[in-house]
Design a protein around this motif. Structure first.
Motif, PDB file in Angstrom:
ATOM      1  N   GLY A 182      72.611  -3.974  81.927  1.00 11.61           N
ATOM      2  CA  GLY A 182      74.037  -4.369  82.206  1.00 11.61           C
ATOM      3  C   GLY A 182      74.972  -3.248  81.152  1.00 11.61           C
ATOM      4  O   GLY A 182      76.309  -3.451  80.704  1.00 11.61           O
ATOM      5  N   GLY A 183      74.397  -2.080  80.946  1.00 16.30           N
ATOM      6  CA  GLY A 183      75.151  -1.307  79.865  1.00 16.30           C
ATOM      7  C   GLY A 183      75.503  -1.454  78.444  1.00 16.30           C
ATOM      8  O   GLY A 183      75.671  -2.829  78.157  1.00 16.30           O
ATOM      9  N   GLY A 184      76.563  -0.526  78.242  1.00 15.19           N
ATOM     10  CA  GLY A 184      77.598  -0.881  76.820  1.00 15.19           C
ATOM     11  C   GLY A 184      75.966  -1.581  75.547  1.00 15.19           C
ATOM     12  O   GLY A 184      74.630  -0.324  76.059  1.00 15.19           O
ATOM     13  N   GLU A 185      76.031  -1.681  74.612  1.00 15.13           N
ATOM     14  CA  GLU A 185      75.677  -1.944  73.772  1.00 15.13           C
ATOM     15  C   GLU A 185      74.256  -2.709  74.229  1.00 15.13           C
ATOM     16  O   GLU A 185      73.145  -3.069  73.661  1.00 15.13           O
ATOM     17  CB  GLU A 185      76.526  -2.697  72.571  1.00 15.13           C
ATOM     18  CG  GLU A 185      75.498  -3.657  70.905  1.00 15.13           C
ATOM     19  CD  GLU A 185      76.361  -3.487  70.049  1.00 15.13           C
ATOM     20  OE1 GLU A 185      75.592  -4.577  69.327  1.00 15.13           O
ATOM     21  OE2 GLU A 185      77.299  -3.894  69.760  1.00 15.13           O
ATOM     22  N   GLN A 186      74.113  -4.001  74.995  1.00 15.20           N
ATOM     23  CA  GLN A 186      73.113  -5.004  75.599  1.00 15.20           C
ATOM     24  C   GLN A 186      72.414  -3.938  76.135  1.00 15.20           C
ATOM     25  O   GLN A 186      71.556  -4.081  75.975  1.00 15.20           O
ATOM     26  CB  GLN A 186      74.339  -6.196  76.793  1.00 15.20           C
ATOM     27  CG  GLN A 186      72.719  -7.092  76.457  1.00 15.20           C
ATOM     28  CD  GLN A 186      73.936  -8.066  77.891  1.00 15.20           C
ATOM     29  OE1 GLN A 186      74.624  -7.713  78.896  1.00 15.20           O
ATOM     30  NE2 GLN A 186      73.554  -9.022  77.552  1.00 15.20           N
ATOM     31  N   GLY A 187      72.759  -3.292  77.460  1.00 15.43           N
ATOM     32  CA  GLY A 187      71.736  -2.364  77.579  1.00 15.43           C
ATOM     33  C   GLY A 187      70.794  -1.719  76.896  1.00 15.43           C
ATOM     34  O   GLY A 187      69.594  -1.324  77.189  1.00 15.43           O
ATOM     35  N   VAL A 188      72.246  -0.660  75.858  1.00 14.29           N
ATOM     36  CA  VAL A 188      70.962   0.032  74.456  1.00 14.29           C
ATOM     37  C   VAL A 188      69.748  -1.195  74.288  1.00 14.29           C
ATOM     38  O   VAL A 188      69.118  -0.552  74.051  1.00 14.29           O
ATOM     39  CB  VAL A 188      72.419   0.533  73.535  1.00 14.29           C
ATOM     40  CG1 VAL A 188      71.143   0.843  72.329  1.00 14.29           C
ATOM     41  CG2 VAL A 188      72.856   1.093  74.421  1.00 14.29           C
ATOM     42  N   ARG A 189      70.522  -2.340  73.474  1.00 15.56           N
ATOM     43  CA  ARG A 189      68.931  -3.365  72.697  1.00 15.56           C
ATOM     44  C   ARG A 189      68.232  -3.424  73.745  1.00 15.56           C
ATOM     45  O   ARG A 189      66.900  -3.383  73.203  1.00 15.56           O
ATOM     46  CB  ARG A 189      69.476  -4.187  72.362  1.00 15.56           C
ATOM     47  CG  ARG A 189      71.288  -4.226  71.709  1.00 15.56           C
ATOM     48  CD  ARG A 189      71.748  -5.492  71.131  1.00 15.56           C
ATOM     49  NE  ARG A 189      70.802  -6.583  70.670  1.00 15.56           N
ATOM     50  CZ  ARG A 189      70.597  -7.199  69.805  1.00 15.56           C
ATOM     51  NH1 ARG A 189      70.861  -6.517  68.226  1.00 15.56           N
ATOM     52  NH2 ARG A 189      69.249  -8.226  69.252  1.00 15.56           N
TER      53      ARG A 189
END
Length: 525
Positions: free
Chosen positions: A337-344
């Protein structure tokens, strides 16, 4: 782990994409000396072994997977002395070294293929490859309807009218594995590198090589479903032909002459029974499991993927081999999903993967939480982008690693330019920035790898499942007592009982697992 287990039984391998790891000479392309200069980092990270992508002589039409001489180092990457020094120092640090083996095809610049082009149809030189007459009144139609895994036809016509087969780029002609010369040449290549001290091979397109008699037409839906995946419903004659197992038996016989060496196959085969055949006692030691790569971030889907993967490995009597990324697929952060969500989500899946019994392959940069990079069209270099469109290119996951500093090239090179441009927003993701940050993705990986290597909770090969809320799972390593809980739901959930060892994000109120996260706990048997 039993003392009788081979070193790779539960090893963590680290894939070095050689072009993109570290550059020692300022030309903007990673090289062998660059890797050697960063071995201290890899030791600190805690990996057990390396997999090096091709560094052999090549015109680089497919960044080294089009090999002109498989028994020499391309000057772009160094020389044999640099390779020997890399292997020696890695071994001194307790790190094994494995390298790519590419048996399906060569480069068009290989001496065999240049000889084939000047030879007559039916000549011994052409019999090393797959040359055929075309169809139609003047042979103007390719011999069959096969398509390349990179898009477009799998055949290219030469001036005298014959066609040659290439399952990948036209610059990568397929070898004819019914020819004994081809077998003998691969054995020479294997022994050349094994004699130099390598600990094993990753076999490229290990489900390729053998072709069905008569080269029958394919059902083109197999290519639409995924050009390298032999679909469960649609057989694909380009891959997973039964004759490939004779080749792997030959490879295993060579490896058996070199104690403590191994081979892992890149096998995009989804039928479990057919996949297990590659893992028979006289064939490959390991086979990449790509189910986690192909599974979206959902606890139920992940559990199914894990169960099916473990079943194949257990039936074959070998360790499962897990990976979440490599140089051919989108990075996890972007896939999730990319962004902060992708990192989590990527951090959560790192804990899931490293909790599982068996072998783990990490791809360079995933420990930094790197995402795919949107590159301008003029910067693209991947041959798949040329034939199948920019959206199919793999350059975005191959951008060089950021080591230090505040702006590109982030210590990757002393030169001004890198072979693929690096995004300035990676300043916060450099190794230097993350090493001292206890909350960074790099620190999470370092702690996870340390626990995996040293904590007794990671013992045993059996996994059992707990009941869990919707959108979650909890698995337990039966012998050691490790519990891994994953929450893919939209709400926090209570953790199972046990001492928390590590979590991908801070817990809420000490015992609540937030959405898009995972945690390790231990409860003695």
């Amino acid at each position: 782990m039993s003392t009788a287990s081979p070193w790779w039984h539960d090893a963590v391998f680290y894939q070095v994409y050689v072009r993109s790891f570290a550059d020692s000479d300022g030309d903007g392309v990673g090289d062998l000396e660059g890797i050697r200069s960063r071995l201290g980092y890899l030791e600190l990270l805690g990996v057990d072994a390396l997999w090096l992508t091709p560094f052999y002589r090549s015109p680089m039409a497919d960044h080294g997977y089009d090999i002109a001489d498989a028994r020499d180092v391309d000057p772009l990457f160094g020389d044999l002395a640099a390779f020997d020094a890399l292997v020696a120092e890695a071994h001194e640090r307790g790190i094994k070294v494995t390298i790519d083996l590419v048996p399906n095809h060569t480069s068009v610049r290989h001496e065999w293929f240049t000889a084939a082009l000047t030879a007559l149809p039916g000549s011994p030189e052409r019999e090393r490859y797959i040359f055929r007459e075309g169809l139609g009144l003047a042979g103007e139609i390719p011999p069959n309807n096969w398509v390349s895994a990179f898009g477009g036809p799998a055949w290219t016509r030469v001036p005298d009218g014959q066609w040659y087969l290439h399952l990948f780029a036209p610059e990568q002609p397929d070898l004819n594995w019914t020819n004994p010369e081809v077998h003998a040449d691969l054995e020479r290549t294997m022994r050349f590198w094994l004699d130099r001290g390598v600990d094993g091979f990753r076999i490229d397109v290990a489900h390729g090589m053998a072709k069905p008699p008569g080269l029958p037409d394919m059902d083109l839906r197999a290519a639409e479903a995924g050009s390298l995946i032999s679909g469960e419903q649609i057989p694909d004659p380009r891959f997973d032909n039964d004759g490939v197992h004779d080749i792997h038996q030959m490879i295993r016989k060579v490896l058996d002459d070199y104690p403590d060496t191994m081979a892992v196959g890149e096998i995009w085969v989804t039928d479990e029974q057919r996949l297990a055949r590659y893992l028979r006692p006289d064939e490959l030691h390991l086979a990449f499991n790509f189910r986690l790569v192909l599974t979206h971030f959902d606890a139920d889907a992940m559990r199914t993927a894990i169960e099916r993967s473990l079943a194949v490995a257990q039936a074959a009597g070998v360790p499962a081999t897990w990976t979440l990324g490599n140089h051919d697929v989108w990075r996890q952060v972007s896939r999730y999903g990319g962004g902060e969500q992708g990192v989590r989500r990527a951090r959560a899946m790192a804990l899931v993967e490293l909790a599982l019994p068996g072998v783990v392959y990490l791809y360079n940069g995933e420990e930094l939480g790197l995402d795919n990079v949107e590159l301008p069209e003029e910067a693209l270099t991947d041959p798949r982008a040329r034939t199948a469109g920019a959206h199919s290119g793999r350059d975005g996951c191959r951008v060089p690693l950021p080591w230090e500093g505040q702006e590109p090239p982030f210590g990757f090179t002393e030169g001004e330019r890198t072979w693929l441009p690096m995004p300035p927003e990676w300043a916060e993701l450099t190794v230097e920035a993350q090493l001292e940050d206890t909350d960074s993705t790099l620190s999470l990986y370092r702690r996870a790898l340390e626990l995996r290597a040293k904590h007794p909770a990671f013992a045993g090969d059996e996994v059992e499942w707990y009941g869990a809320p919707a959108g979650c799972f909890a698995l337990r390593r039966h012998a050691g007592g490790l519990i891994c809980a994953l929450n893919t739901s939209a709400a926090p959930v209570d953790l199972p009982p046990g001492e928390v060892l590590l979590s991908s994000v801070p817990l809420l109120e000490g015992r609540l697992l937030p959405p898009d996260s995972a945690a390790w706990l231990v409860r003695p048997s």
